[in-house]
Design an enzyme around this catalytic site. Structure first.
Site, PDB file in Angstrom:
ATOM      1  CD  GLU A 294      -3.082  -0.903   2.197  1.00 54.27           C
ATOM      2  OE1 GLU A 294      -2.801  -0.254   3.210  1.00 54.27           O
ATOM      3  OE2 GLU A 294      -4.167  -1.490   2.046  1.00 54.27           O
TER       4      GLU A 294
ATOM      5  CD  GLU B  99      -4.401  -5.950   2.786  1.00 55.13           C
ATOM      6  OE1 GLU B  99      -5.045  -5.163   3.494  1.00 55.13           O
ATOM      7  OE2 GLU B  99      -3.159  -5.949   2.731  1.00 55.13           O
TER       8      GLU B  99
HETATM    9  C1  GAL Z   1      -4.640  -2.495   4.988  1.00 53.72           C
HETATM   10  C2  GAL Z   1      -3.236  -3.031   5.175  1.00 53.72           C
HETATM   11  C3  GAL Z   1      -3.216  -4.262   6.060  1.00 53.72           C
HETATM   12  C4  GAL Z   1      -4.058  -4.043   7.270  1.00 53.72           C
HETATM   13  C5  GAL Z   1      -5.454  -3.683   6.843  1.00 53.72           C
HETATM   14  C6  GAL Z   1      -6.403  -3.508   8.000  1.00 53.72           C
HETATM   15  O1  GAL Z   1      -4.652  -1.153   4.647  1.00 53.72           O
HETATM   16  O2  GAL Z   1      -2.642  -3.363   3.950  1.00 53.72           O
HETATM   17  O3  GAL Z   1      -1.902  -4.548   6.422  1.00 53.72           O
HETATM   18  O4  GAL Z   1      -3.503  -3.037   8.040  1.00 53.72           O
HETATM   19  O5  GAL Z   1      -5.415  -2.490   6.135  1.00 53.72           O
HETATM   20  O6  GAL Z   1      -7.686  -3.159   7.549  1.00 53.72           O
END
Ligand code: GAL
Length: 648
Positions: free
Chosen positions: A145, A316
């Site tokens: 990110e 994710e």
């Molecule tokens: C994303 C990140 C993850 C985790 C997640 C939590 O932005 O890539 O590592 O922190 O958020 O929602």
């Protein structure tokens, strides 16, 4: 494209080794195919400079691959360990107020630090040498990110030095920089590149041309940082390279960065984003608190489909409450399945959930996962398993180009952030308003980069708020036979951030000029004769072309020459729907007026309907329960739908 598949983000280093085998077996049993690991594990891989600890990682990779999972290996450069800061104290990023960022979370590095860039290349090389040929590692994620937590811009001395070099390359002489920036204004002229500082801590606003160059430079620094790791990894692996981007982060040019990678992925947290980065009012946020904004996810799916050179994924996917938004509600039952199907209907090859098991420690201990901290399935696991089963009913649907597209330009986001001229003028918000209007009319939409030189077979293109033209886009417009809607504010600056003497929009096809502009307070909307109003932004136009719409007080609202239209303001929802409908009729494009909270997406011979409401809706002769989907063939047969869900 093969059928989409599912995955999960996993942190073996968070769990005792004797649990890994069970975890892997349970992932496979749940129908997951992919597992991403390693992106924050630097302190475990290299606990001290040049002292490596591979045993655990070798074992984790073996365990996961023996269970039959495909692995996404990541470079851990988003989390340089503490010893790295001791080795390179000045690698820390500096915020706009001049404060260095502290160790103790993540993303604390400055993209302009050459020493850290070398360290990143070194760890990427070492990982590539060790695992690059491992057939079970089928993709590589670089860093994590970029730009998250406001980290794209750093005001460090390293950034300042690199910025001066960047400026010398761009302008060659200080005289041409002074002319381009208009530095005669307020006696800002420089005699030496070494006198140029970064555009922070000035008494009042810095020169917008100065800021714009700093924004371009900062984007280039991220691209360069990423490219170094790409180059290193490509020497060791044939597997595709990925980055996981974010929602509503516009600080670097994702199209340019994505050109160096095969796969664009993004991290979709619909409820977190609704709370954290939406322009909608409180009533809307309350209504969609457990479902997310019905257009936000789709918009990013469509952007990242354009950013990925070969494919795009969700790396994710939110599985339950997150920990980082002002309020963190649980999704309605069914939403995780809905979000997954929506992504796949936009062409996602993989949807991977964040994360496998809820961490009982540290910053994200309140963040839900597929497994609870006690190791039992969280409620969402049933939805994941259901999607995994439903995947079998797919018939090889392919993503096709849509007839409608919107041009999205990161540089325009920087420009209007630099000189908004209204506290409400935000480029993302403007483009997203057009997108939402099109989706409400039941249309599938493509997003195109500003470097597009051919709109292909499409019929209708929107170019709102483009700050400056480039030759490719001008070519695309001139050879296009469909309709193009330009404005508001498009072409209003030169690349040097000046107003052209010819006045905007500066398109040779249109004999018209924007002679004055104004920004509008809420409540000062400008009504249009045919209904709806302009809000936020209004322009005064002189035109020798056809006037297709006027404001109630008789000013030109839309002017056009045949298929090229110029829109002189920011339409409210009513005006937007009406204008889009009129254009759709002109080009014979079928629209539907979808009920509130219902959206659809065309996918090969099928169409996916989704219900983002917390109440049932009636769609295509079917009752669609809240948070539910209907995948329907164009012959009317149901492929996946609420009926199947009821029988689970
Ligand atoms: C994303 C990140 C993850 C985790 C997640 C939590 O932005 O890539 O590592 O922190 O958020 O929602």
């Amino acid at each position: 494209m093969s059928k989409p598949s599912l995955g999960v983000c996993y942190y073996p280093e968070h769990w005792p080794e004797d649990q890994w085998k069970d975890h892997a077996a349970q992932m496979v049993a749940a129908g997951l195919t992919w597992v991403r690991i390693g992106e924050f594990a630097w302190s475990r891989i290299e606990p001290a400079p040049d002292r490596f600890n591979w045993g655990w990682l070798d074992h984790a990779i073996d365990t996961l691959s023996h269970a039959g999972l495909k692995i996404v290996m990541s470079t851990p450069t988003a989390t340089p360990p503490r010893w790295m800061i001791a080795k390179h104290p000045d690698m820390i990023a500096v915020d706009k107020g001049g404060q260095p960022r502290n160790f103790g979370s993540r993303r604390h590095y400055c993209f302009s630090h050459e020493g850290y860039k070398k360290e990143s290349a070194r760890i990427a090389k070492i990982l590539g040498q060790r695992y690059g040929k491992n057939p079970d590692i089928q993709a590589w994620q670089i860093d994590n990110e970029y730009g998250c937590h406001d980290t794209s811009l750093s005001y460090s001395t390293n950034a300042e030095t690199a910025f001066r070099i960047w400026l010398i390359k761009k302008y060659a002489t200080i005289e041409s920089l002074n002319a381009a920036w208009g530095n005669v204004f307020w006696s800002m002229e420089y005699t030496d590149f070494n006198d140029i500082a970064l555009p922070n801590l000035t008494v009042t606003e810095p020169n917008p041309a100065h800021v714009m160059d700093f924004r371009r430079f900062s984007s280039d620094q991220i691209i360069a940082f990423n490219r170094v790791q790409c180059d290193v990894l490509r020497d060791h692996t044939q597997a595709p390279l990925i980055h996981n981007y974010m929602g509503r982060i516009t600080e670097f040019d994702h199209f340019k960065l994505g050109a160096d990678l095969e796969i664009a992925s993004w991290d979709s947290y619909p409820l977190g984003f609704l709370e954290d980065r939406s322009d909608q009012d409180e009533a809307f946020k309350t209504e969609f608190a457990r479902q997310g904004d019905p257009d936000f996810q789709a918009f990013h799916h469509d952007i990242y489909r354009a950013v990925g050179t070969k494919a795009w994924w969700i790396m994710e996917q939110q599985p339950g409450p997150v920990n980082w938004a002002p309020y963190n509600p649980a999704p309605l039952p069914g939403m995780v399945r809905l979000w997954t199907w929506e992504a796949m209907a936009h062409g996602a090859e993989v949807v991977s959930y964040f994360r496998w098991k809820q961490a009982p420690f540290a910053q994200e201990q309140m963040h839900a996962a597929l497994k609870r901290p006690d190791g039992q399935d969280a409620a969402v696991m049933d939805e994941v398993k259901q999607v995994a089963k439903e995947l079998d009913t797919l018939q090889g649907q392919k993503t096709q180009n849509s007839r409608v597209a919107i041009v999205f330009d990161y540089a325009s986001a920087w420009a209007w952030e630099t000189q908004p001229q209204s506290k409400d003028f935000d480029y993302f918000r403007l483009v997203f308003d057009f997108y939402r209007g099109l989706r409400r009319a039941g249309l599938s939409v493509d997003i195109l980069p500003p470097s597009t030189d051919d709109f292909g077979e499409r019929s209708l293109i929107f170019i709102p708020g483009l700050f400056s033209w480039n030759a490719k886009l001008e070519t695309a417009i001139s050879k296009f036979e469909g309709d193009v809607v330009i404005g508001p504010r498009s072409g209003s600056k030169t690349q040097d951030f000046q107003i052209s003497e010819k006045l905007p929009p500066g398109l040779e096809q249109l004999n018209m000029k924007v002679v004055a502009v104004e920004s509008l307070r809420p409540g000062n909307e400008i009504p249009l004769k045919q209904g709806g109003a302009f809000r936020i932004w209004n322009e005064f136009i002189e035109s020798s072309e056809t006037v297709s719409e006027q404001t109630v007080d008789g000013h030109i609202a839309i002017t056009n020459k045949e298929n090229i239209h110029y829109l002189a303001g920011w339409p409210d929802d009513t005006a937007m729907s009406r204008i889009l409908k009129r254009l759709a009729v002109k080009i014979n494009l079928e629209t539907i007026c979808l009920p509130r909270g219902i959206r659809c997406r065309d996918w090969g011979d099928t169409r996916l309907y989704i219900n983002y409401n917390n109440t049932p809706a009636f769609v295509q002769g079917h009752t669609l329960p809240p948070a539910d989907i209907l995948l329907i063939h164009k012959d009317g047969s149901v492929i996946i739908g609420p009926k199947e869900m009821a029988t689970q």
